[in-house]
Structure formats: C-alpha cells, structure tokens
Design a protein around this motif. Sequence first.
Motif, PDB file in Angstrom:
ATOM      1  N   GLY A  42       0.819  -1.209   0.000  1.00 18.21           N
ATOM      2  CA  GLY A  42       0.000   0.000   0.000  1.00 18.21           C
ATOM      3  C   GLY A  42       0.843   1.244   0.000  1.00 18.21           C
ATOM      4  N   GLU A  43       0.335   2.253   0.679  1.00 14.88           N
ATOM      5  CA  GLU A  43       1.065   3.490   0.874  1.00 14.88           C
ATOM      6  C   GLU A  43       1.729   3.406   2.235  1.00 14.88           C
ATOM      7  N   PRO A  44       3.067   3.326   2.291  1.00 15.28           N
ATOM      8  CA  PRO A  44       3.744   3.121   3.573  1.00 15.28           C
ATOM      9  C   PRO A  44       3.365   4.125   4.658  1.00 15.28           C
ATOM     10  N   GLY A  45       3.116   5.370   4.292  1.00 13.21           N
ATOM     11  CA  GLY A  45       2.747   6.379   5.286  1.00 13.21           C
ATOM     12  C   GLY A  45       1.449   6.063   5.999  1.00 13.21           C
ATOM     13  N   GLU A  46       0.600   5.229   5.384  1.00 16.79           N
ATOM     14  CA  GLU A  46      -0.690   4.881   5.995  1.00 16.79           C
ATOM     15  C   GLU A  46      -0.554   3.987   7.217  1.00 16.79           C
ATOM     16  N   VAL A  47       0.620   3.394   7.445  1.00 20.94           N
ATOM     17  CA  VAL A  47       0.777   2.579   8.650  1.00 20.94           C
ATOM     18  C   VAL A  47       0.610   3.433   9.902  1.00 20.94           C
ATOM     19  N   ALA A  48       0.813   4.738   9.789  1.00 19.48           N
ATOM     20  CA  ALA A  48       0.649   5.624  10.945  1.00 19.48           C
ATOM     21  C   ALA A  48      -0.757   5.530  11.522  1.00 19.48           C
TER      22      ALA A  48
END
Length: 165
Positions: A42-48
């Motif tokens: 996915g979009e790695p920043g979305e793990v936040a």
Amino acid sequence: MDTTDALDPLDRPDHLGPLDRLIAERACERLVVEFVRRLDLGEPGEVAELFTPDGLWEWAEGDRRIEGRDALRTYFAGRPADRLSRRLCTNILVTLTSASTATASTYFTTFRVDGHTGGMLPPRRRYEDTFRKAEGRWLLAARELFLDFAGPTERLGPADDRTGG
C-alpha cells in the motif's frame, strides 16, 4: 510479580470471557499483518493510522525513535520509491495484559530489493483464499497462489568478471 494484581478488577484480563479474549487477540494479530501489508503493498505512510495518536516506533539498538502519528506518517512515507519488499510474519503471540492492553511477539523476515527499475510488481507471493462453511466447519473453497519476484533470477558473473581481473 504479576502486574495484573495492580489493575482495576474490571480491567484485568482474566475478567474477560473466552470469546472477548479471542476477539481481542485476533484484533491485535490483524494489526501485525495489516502493518506489513501496508508497507509492502500500500502506501507506507498509511501505517501511521494503525498507531495510537501518541504511538511509538523504536529500534532496540540505535537512534531510531519516532513518536506520534504525524512523525510516523512522515517517517514511513519517506520510504524509497524504488524499494520492493515483502515481509513474512509468523509465530504471532499476543498476550492480554488487561482488558484494554496487550503485548505481542512476532518473528518476521523481510525480502527487499532497492533500486528496482522494472516498475512495481503486482503482489504475488501469497495465497488468496476464499472460505465457506460446509459440513459444519470452515473449509477452503478456493486458494490462488501468486509468486513475487517471478521471472528469471538475476545472476552475477564470476568474481573475476566483476573486478576486472
């Protein structure tokens, strides 16, 4: 010393029924798996979004300590665009420490290629399963296999060829 002794009696993990314990443990396991899925596919920043607002990412050794969702989003979104990776998680052991907190230990392996120039490969080293309850139990109705990094394996020439000797 058992730290559950100091908890409010209603917050003790043994206050939960078996189904509530199972649901809580499964929700935590799901977070472990969703975390690596977002990093890899996915979009790695979305793990936040999987962290609490004051969440923390820390490496046991070194100076890597990131605190808070905004900082986590920036950190993970900074992942190189040419990085292709797949993480495998196993032996996820969740332990409820109260009715609203838990810990977990997870083994993981990362396969990673930096500098990938062939475009993003579709996610392929996995099973995609469909389940159906039949004969009084849950069974696989279909399983599809995808292989990551499919195609010829890159091979290096003999060491002499690489060193010019």
